[in-house]
Scaffold this motif. Structure first.
Motif, PDB file in Angstrom:
ATOM      1  N   ILE A   1      -5.726  -2.777  13.335  1.00 16.78           N
ATOM      2  CA  ILE A   1      -7.297  -3.068  12.649  1.00 16.78           C
ATOM      3  C   ILE A   1      -7.831  -1.640  12.683  1.00 16.78           C
ATOM      4  O   ILE A   1      -8.037  -0.770  13.790  1.00 16.78           O
TER       5      ILE A   1
ATOM      6  N   ARG B   1      -5.992   4.879  12.140  1.00 16.86           N
ATOM      7  CA  ARG B   1      -7.068   5.972  12.564  1.00 16.86           C
ATOM      8  C   ARG B   1      -6.701   7.350  12.348  1.00 16.86           C
ATOM      9  O   ARG B   1      -5.535   7.695  12.690  1.00 16.86           O
TER      10      ARG B   1
ATOM     11  N   TRP C   1      -2.002  -6.860   3.942  1.00 20.41           N
ATOM     12  CA  TRP C   1      -2.740  -5.750   4.002  1.00 20.41           C
ATOM     13  C   TRP C   1      -4.091  -6.017   3.327  1.00 20.41           C
ATOM     14  O   TRP C   1      -4.155  -6.325   2.050  1.00 20.41           O
ATOM     15  N   MET C   2      -4.765  -6.072   4.249  1.00 16.83           N
ATOM     16  CA  MET C   2      -6.269  -6.476   3.608  1.00 16.83           C
ATOM     17  C   MET C   2      -7.515  -5.819   4.213  1.00 16.83           C
ATOM     18  O   MET C   2      -7.403  -5.233   5.369  1.00 16.83           O
TER      19      MET C   2
ATOM     20  N   ILE D   1      -7.222  -4.836   7.951  1.00 18.72           N
ATOM     21  CA  ILE D   1      -6.367  -5.380   8.917  1.00 18.72           C
ATOM     22  C   ILE D   1      -4.841  -5.258   8.167  1.00 18.72           C
ATOM     23  O   ILE D   1      -4.529  -5.613   7.076  1.00 18.72           O
ATOM     24  N   GLY D   2      -4.031  -4.945   9.145  1.00 19.15           N
ATOM     25  CA  GLY D   2      -2.609  -4.767   8.576  1.00 19.15           C
ATOM     26  C   GLY D   2      -1.832  -5.562   9.476  1.00 19.15           C
ATOM     27  O   GLY D   2      -1.541  -5.480  10.760  1.00 19.15           O
TER      28      GLY D   2
ATOM     29  N   HIS E   1       2.266   2.134   7.450  1.00 20.58           N
ATOM     30  CA  HIS E   1       3.247   1.496   6.662  1.00 20.58           C
ATOM     31  C   HIS E   1       3.301   0.179   6.133  1.00 20.58           C
ATOM     32  O   HIS E   1       3.250  -0.792   7.044  1.00 20.58           O
TER      33      HIS E   1
ATOM     34  N   GLN F   1       1.027  -1.239   0.012  1.00 19.90           N
ATOM     35  CA  GLN F   1       0.100   0.024   0.180  1.00 19.90           C
ATOM     36  C   GLN F   1       1.070   1.261   0.103  1.00 19.90           C
ATOM     37  O   GLN F   1       1.953   1.061   0.863  1.00 19.90           O
TER      38      GLN F   1
ATOM     39  N   ALA G   1      -0.332   4.370   0.174  1.00 19.54           N
ATOM     40  CA  ALA G   1      -1.217   5.201   1.386  1.00 19.54           C
ATOM     41  C   ALA G   1      -1.961   4.665   2.302  1.00 19.54           C
ATOM     42  O   ALA G   1      -3.011   4.737   2.346  1.00 19.54           O
ATOM     43  N   GLY G   2      -1.518   3.508   2.897  1.00 19.07           N
ATOM     44  CA  GLY G   2      -1.891   2.980   3.855  1.00 19.07           C
ATOM     45  C   GLY G   2      -2.352   3.492   5.104  1.00 19.07           C
ATOM     46  O   GLY G   2      -1.526   4.570   5.520  1.00 19.07           O
ATOM     47  N   ARG G   3      -3.532   3.573   5.659  1.00 20.83           N
ATOM     48  CA  ARG G   3      -3.895   4.336   6.880  1.00 20.83           C
ATOM     49  C   ARG G   3      -4.274   3.681   8.018  1.00 20.83           C
ATOM     50  O   ARG G   3      -4.898   2.683   7.996  1.00 20.83           O
TER      51      ARG G   3
ATOM     52  N   ASP H   1      -5.012  -2.681  18.737  1.00 24.86           N
ATOM     53  CA  ASP H   1      -3.562  -2.982  18.303  1.00 24.86           C
ATOM     54  C   ASP H   1      -3.495  -4.570  18.657  1.00 24.86           C
ATOM     55  O   ASP H   1      -3.863  -4.875  20.007  1.00 24.86           O
TER      56      ASP H   1
ATOM     57  N   ILE I   1       8.509   0.621  18.310  1.00 28.14           N
ATOM     58  CA  ILE I   1       7.316   0.333  18.822  1.00 28.14           C
ATOM     59  C   ILE I   1       7.003  -0.846  18.105  1.00 28.14           C
ATOM     60  O   ILE I   1       5.815  -1.608  18.088  1.00 28.14           O
ATOM     61  N   ALA I   2       7.411  -1.171  16.597  1.00 32.21           N
ATOM     62  CA  ALA I   2       6.689  -2.154  15.686  1.00 32.21           C
ATOM     63  C   ALA I   2       7.550  -3.408  15.617  1.00 32.21           C
ATOM     64  O   ALA I   2       8.806  -3.291  15.976  1.00 32.21           O
TER      65      ALA I   2
END
Ligand code: BT5
Length: 324
Positions: free
Chosen positions: A192, A123, A137-138, A210-211, A129, A117, A119-121, A181, A228-229
């Motif tokens: 989510i 909230r 990524w769905m 859902i990422g 990312h 993606q 431009a994945g977003r 999260d 953090i990831a």
């Protein structure tokens, strides 16, 4: 250009276990070392993975692991979830595509998946990312006949389904941080995003995004989210079959969703609470109107978080970022 590339790929695949020096690769491909480096960077962007060791050179670790709708569907054991599957190589956001499909009356259970993606977003217009070939990524389209205030329950149902699927496929034990999260060892693996299409007070469709960071390397994350990831591969020490994980998510989620439609939220609330980290702990909730500190005592039937402050007052939290 592409001739150099072919020669490089050929050299790497013939010498899978060896490190090839920049100079050696340059000789084989008949170009400069800078050109070799540039090609390797390009191949990396396409999903090839290399290990680079100083003074030794490069070794190929894996070739792109791209999925296909057919491979995902193979052995998928669901009634409707994922039966209509849209697979894309690169999109701005799978949410955007699912929105359009939902608007065009796509059937319930339609799923949109992309390898990347741009431009994945998240909230509140935050970025998500989504590097190529490394994650899931769905977006899913559901059409439950429920009142609008109950829609946040779908985020919690999804979280339970994703946790169960991760447990089944990887053996890892993720935890849920309200509301959206999924963490392993305190690091974010999954986010989510639940969005609505409604007319007056009727829900038309719910789009669940859902990422999941699956085979993502730490270097694939931008600097600011590295602390953090994390990804399933980082936490488990092995590459995970993304198609298998997708099937497992769709199967678990469909079961939970049908249970929810039949029995209501209560049975899912119990499962959700068994995975939740924040319940019973002192937390800080950052909402748009300010900060609330206190003990998270649980969630309501609607999926609203309850916080009891030091004065004993109970706060209902509908939307916030939580710090444990
Ligand atoms: C979320 O938002 O966690 C929801 C993410 C939903 C992504 C899916 S992917 C498929 C579908 N299509 C989309 O365009 N979106 C959905 P939020 O709670 O607001 O968290 C966003 C924050 O997480 C960012 O501000 C970063 O700090 C962090 N972040 C961004 N990318 C990340 C990643 N890949 N892994 C872990 N953390 C990340």
């Amino acid at each position: 250009q592409s001739e150099i590339r072919k020669k490089l790929i050929d050299a790497f695949t013939r010498n899978e276990t060896e490190y090839l020096s920049g100079q050696h690769l340059a000789d084989i491909a008949g170009c400069s070392r800078t050109a070799v480096w540039k090609h390797i960077e390009e191949l990396r962007k396409e999903g090839f993975q290399f290990e680079a060791v100083r003074r030794k050179g490069y070794k190929i670790v894996s070739i792109p692991d791209n999925m296909s709708a057919d491979k995902i569907n193979l052995g998928l054991n669901t009634q409707f979830l994922g039966r209509n599957l849209h697979y894309h190589d690169s999109v701005e956001s799978t949410q955007k595509i699912a929105y359009k499909l939902a608007y065009e009356h796509a059937e319930e259970g339609t799923v949109v998946i992309a390898e990347e993606q741009t431009a994945g977003r998240g909230r509140m217009d935050r970025k998500w990312h989504s590097p190529k070939y490394s994650g899931i990524w769905m977006s899913l389209i559901l059409r439950p006949k429920i009142p609008i205030p109950k829609a946040p329950q779908l985020t919690l149902i999804t979280a339970v389904g994703v946790v169960q699927a991760i447990e089944e496929v990887t053996g890892l034990h993720p935890e849920i941080k309200w509301p959206n999260d999924i963490l392993i060892n305190g690091k974010k693996i999954t986010g989510i995003l639940t969005e609505l299409q409604a007319e007056s007070d009727r829900i038309n469709s719910i789009i669940i995004g859902i990422g999941i960071n699956v085979n993502t390397d730490i270097e694939d994350f931008p600097e600011e989210i590295r602390p953090i990831a994390s990804s399933l591969a980082i936490e488990s020490g092995k590459m995970i079959d993304r198609e298998k994980l997708i099937r497992s998510i769709l199967e678990k989620l469909e079961k939970l969703y049908l249970l929810y439609l039949e029995k209501g939220f209560f049975p899912i609330k119990l499962m959700w609470e068994s995975y939740a980290i924040s319940i019973g702990k002192q937390i800080t909730a950052r909402t748009i109107t300010g900060e609330i500190k206190g003990k998270a005592t649980g969630i309501t039937e609607d999926g609203v978080l309850l916080i009891e402050d030091t004065a004993g007052d109970i706060h209902h939290i509908y939307s916030a970022d939580i710090q444990v």
